[in-house]
Motif scaffolding. Structure first.
Motif, mmCIF file in Angstrom:
data_model
loop_
_atom_site.group_PDB
_atom_site.id
_atom_site.type_symbol
_atom_site.label_atom_id
_atom_site.label_comp_id
_atom_site.label_asym_id
_atom_site.label_seq_id
_atom_site.Cartn_x
_atom_site.Cartn_y
_atom_site.Cartn_z
ATOM 1 N N PRO A 145 0.797 -1.226 0.000
ATOM 2 C CA PRO A 145 0.000 0.000 0.000
ATOM 3 C C PRO A 145 0.830 1.277 0.000
ATOM 4 O O PRO A 145 0.281 2.373 -0.119
ATOM 5 C CB PRO A 145 -0.796 -0.120 1.302
ATOM 6 N N THR A 146 2.170 1.144 0.119
ATOM 7 C CA THR A 146 3.015 2.335 0.249
ATOM 8 C C THR A 146 3.958 2.565 -0.923
ATOM 9 O O THR A 146 4.573 3.625 -1.016
ATOM 10 C CB THR A 146 3.854 2.251 1.537
ATOM 11 N N LEU A 184 -8.779 -5.415 4.225
ATOM 12 C CA LEU A 184 -8.208 -4.200 3.659
ATOM 13 C C LEU A 184 -8.792 -2.955 4.316
ATOM 14 O O LEU A 184 -9.723 -3.030 5.121
ATOM 15 C CB LEU A 184 -8.463 -4.162 2.148
ATOM 16 N N MET A 243 -10.753 1.127 -0.238
ATOM 17 C CA MET A 243 -9.626 0.841 -1.131
ATOM 18 C C MET A 243 -10.146 0.305 -2.463
ATOM 19 O O MET A 243 -10.926 -0.641 -2.500
ATOM 20 C CB MET A 243 -8.684 -0.166 -0.470
ATOM 21 N N VAL A 273 -4.569 -1.323 -5.485
ATOM 22 C CA VAL A 273 -3.382 -1.416 -4.645
ATOM 23 C C VAL A 273 -2.283 -2.124 -5.435
ATOM 24 O O VAL A 273 -2.557 -2.966 -6.295
ATOM 25 C CB VAL A 273 -3.706 -2.173 -3.331
#
Length: 258
Positions: free
Chosen positions: A83-84, A149, A153, A156
């Motif tokens: 996710p980053t 999650l 969202m 991703v």
């Protein structure tokens, strides 16, 4: 049916978008044990892997089955969400290590915070994981799980990897070939996939001798990363387009009539 119409029909079917999608969806032929079924599947662009999933938007839960062949007998397969970022650092990964003999593969979870060796023990994921299991069939390992999650969202980053061996219950380093370094894309949970998802750029890779994307246990692993490469331009697939097939079908039709 007249002969000229019979000749025309197969070409029209080949030219249809539905037929093209069906022919390319090899993942649709995967047979799972009773009780395991998924709403969607995707043939991932590297390492001969596929992902099967069902996303429940009302509960923000993602049920997955990742399917890939390890790099060698006794190896491992891994899949995760990041996710980053687009690389391995930050990935929330499910790893399945081949079992000894007839034993089922062992499943580990790793919150990969950097390029450091991973051990035998699992680490908690940012996306809580349940229903973890794995099996082996036809030379492939299939790892199952359900991830909770974050609410809302829609897409991703995902990464995946395969390795040839494990030591002491932890995955050893994988190869650093083009397919290994390019094993990433975007998983679209809701809406239409962006164009960039069709041509993923190479994954971030550790320096030579560093740990693997799926979690390496090699000694002397470096925590630094090599610079990420720029995205590759999409290369059109070779073949005949649907309009061209339709034109050929029309020519055949006219020739048959005359």
């Amino acid at each position: 049916m007249p002969r000229h119409l019979a000749l025309l029909l197969p070409l029209l079917l080949l030219a249809s978008p539905a037929a093209t999608r069906l022919a390319s969806a090899a993942c649709a032929g995967e047979k799972f044990p009773a009780g395991r079924a998924y709403a969607s599947c995707e043939d991932l662009p590297k390492l001969g892997a596929s992902l099967h999933w069902t996303y429940d938007a009302s509960k923000s839960s993602l049920s997955v089955a990742f399917v890939a062949a390890p790099a060698a007998a006794g190896g491992w397969v891994a899949w995760g969400l990041n996710p980053t970022g687009e690389g391995i650092a930050g990935a929330q990964a499910l790893v399945a290590l081949a079992g000894a003999g007839a034993a089922a593969p062992a499943v580990r979870t790793y919150n990969i915070t950097g390029y450091v060796p991973l051990g035998k023990a699992s680490t908690p994921l940012d996306f809580p994981a349940t229903d973890l299991a794995a099996d082996a069939a036809g030379g492939k390992i299939r790892v199952y799980g359900k991830l909770q999650l974050r609410k809302g969202m829609k897409a991703v980053n995902q990464v995946w990897q395969v390795g040839a061996s494990s030591t002491g219950g932890a995955p050893d380093k994988h190869a650093f070939q083009a397919d290994n370094l390019g094993a990433k894309s975007k998983l679209v949970l809701a809406g239409k996939a962006p164009a960039a998802a069709e041509a993923p750029s190479p994954a971030l890779a550790p320096e030579a001798g560093g740990p693997s994307a799926g979690g390496d246990s090699g000694a002397g692993a470096s925590s630094s990363t090599a610079p990420s490469k720029s995205p590759n331009a999409a290369v059109p697939a070779a073949g005949v387009s649907a309009p061209a097939l339709l034109a050929l079908a029309l020519v055949g039709f006219l020739a048959a009539v005359w």
